[in-house]
Design a protein around this motif. Structure first.
Motif, PDB file in Angstrom:
ATOM      1  N   ARG A  25       0.811  -1.211   0.000  1.00  6.58           N
ATOM      2  CA  ARG A  25       0.000   0.000   0.000  1.00  6.58           C
ATOM      3  C   ARG A  25       0.845   1.261   0.000  1.00  6.58           C
ATOM      4  O   ARG A  25       1.992   1.259   0.425  1.00  6.58           O
ATOM      5  CB  ARG A  25      -0.905   0.053   1.230  1.00  6.58           C
ATOM      6  N   VAL A  26       0.237   2.367  -0.444  1.00  7.91           N
ATOM      7  CA  VAL A  26       0.791   3.716  -0.305  1.00  7.91           C
ATOM      8  C   VAL A  26      -0.183   4.473   0.593  1.00  7.91           C
ATOM      9  O   VAL A  26      -1.391   4.456   0.355  1.00  7.91           O
ATOM     10  CB  VAL A  26       0.926   4.428  -1.667  1.00  7.91           C
ATOM     11  N   TYR A  27       0.329   5.152   1.629  1.00  6.03           N
ATOM     12  CA  TYR A  27      -0.491   5.874   2.594  1.00  6.03           C
ATOM     13  C   TYR A  27      -0.284   7.369   2.431  1.00  6.03           C
ATOM     14  O   TYR A  27       0.825   7.817   2.144  1.00  6.03           O
ATOM     15  CB  TYR A  27      -0.123   5.439   4.015  1.00  6.03           C
ATOM     16  N   ALA A  41      -3.902   3.434  -0.868  1.00  4.87           N
ATOM     17  CA  ALA A  41      -4.198   2.883  -2.188  1.00  4.87           C
ATOM     18  C   ALA A  41      -3.202   1.759  -2.445  1.00  4.87           C
ATOM     19  O   ALA A  41      -2.118   1.739  -1.855  1.00  4.87           O
ATOM     20  CB  ALA A  41      -4.066   3.965  -3.266  1.00  4.87           C
ATOM     21  N   PRO A  42      -3.537   0.830  -3.331  1.00  7.70           N
ATOM     22  CA  PRO A  42      -2.586  -0.230  -3.656  1.00  7.70           C
ATOM     23  C   PRO A  42      -1.287   0.354  -4.212  1.00  7.70           C
ATOM     24  O   PRO A  42      -1.309   1.346  -4.948  1.00  7.70           O
ATOM     25  CB  PRO A  42      -3.306  -1.050  -4.723  1.00  7.70           C
ATOM     26  N   ARG A  43      -0.192  -0.240  -3.862  1.00  6.10           N
ATOM     27  CA  ARG A  43       1.104   0.218  -4.366  1.00  6.10           C
ATOM     28  C   ARG A  43       1.234  -0.048  -5.865  1.00  6.10           C
ATOM     29  O   ARG A  43       1.852   0.725  -6.592  1.00  6.10           O
ATOM     30  CB  ARG A  43       2.227  -0.481  -3.600  1.00  6.10           C
ATOM     31  N   ASN A  44       0.643  -1.137  -6.321  1.00  6.30           N
ATOM     32  CA  ASN A  44       0.692  -1.501  -7.735  1.00  6.30           C
ATOM     33  C   ASN A  44      -0.719  -1.460  -8.319  1.00  6.30           C
ATOM     34  O   ASN A  44      -1.701  -1.688  -7.605  1.00  6.30           O
ATOM     35  CB  ASN A  44       1.280  -2.906  -7.884  1.00  6.30           C
ATOM     36  N   PRO A  45      -0.852  -1.176  -9.615  1.00  8.11           N
ATOM     37  CA  PRO A  45      -2.181  -1.128 -10.230  1.00  8.11           C
ATOM     38  C   PRO A  45      -2.969  -2.424  -9.983  1.00  8.11           C
ATOM     39  O   PRO A  45      -2.401  -3.516  -9.992  1.00  8.11           O
ATOM     40  CB  PRO A  45      -1.880  -0.949 -11.710  1.00  8.11           C
ATOM     41  N   GLN A  46      -4.256  -2.276  -9.741  1.00  8.70           N
ATOM     42  CA  GLN A  46      -5.149  -3.405  -9.499  1.00  8.70           C
ATOM     43  C   GLN A  46      -6.186  -3.476 -10.618  1.00  8.70           C
ATOM     44  O   GLN A  46      -6.642  -2.446 -11.109  1.00  8.70           O
ATOM     45  CB  GLN A  46      -5.875  -3.228  -8.166  1.00  8.70           C
ATOM     46  N   ALA A  47      -6.583  -4.665 -10.988  1.00  7.75           N
ATOM     47  CA  ALA A  47      -7.568  -4.843 -12.061  1.00  7.75           C
ATOM     48  C   ALA A  47      -8.901  -4.176 -11.738  1.00  7.75           C
ATOM     49  O   ALA A  47      -9.571  -3.659 -12.625  1.00  7.75           O
ATOM     50  CB  ALA A  47      -7.779  -6.337 -12.325  1.00  7.75           C
TER      51      ALA A  47
END
Length: 56
Positions: A25-27, A41-47
């Motif tokens: 995650r990124v905070y 948010a997710p650190r890497n792109p999510q579908a």
């Protein structure tokens, strides 16, 4: 700074600007209608994308 307490319903956004990363995650600081909190948010792109940050 992460140990500083704040009133999350007190007018202007509180707390220092920041970005923090974990493995997943990124905070970041978030605020809406005089309330402040930590968003993430997710650190890497999510579908399935990222839901809106804030209240409706």
């Amino acid at each position: 700074m992460l140990d500083v307490e704040f009133n999350d319903w007190a007018g202007e956004p509180k707390g220092a600007p920041f970005l923090a990363w974990s493995e997943q995650r990124v905070y970041f600081p978030a605020a809406y209608d005089r309330s402040s909190w930590v968003g993430s948010a997710p650190r890497n792109p999510q579908a399935d994308g990222q839901p809106h940050i804030g209240s409706w």
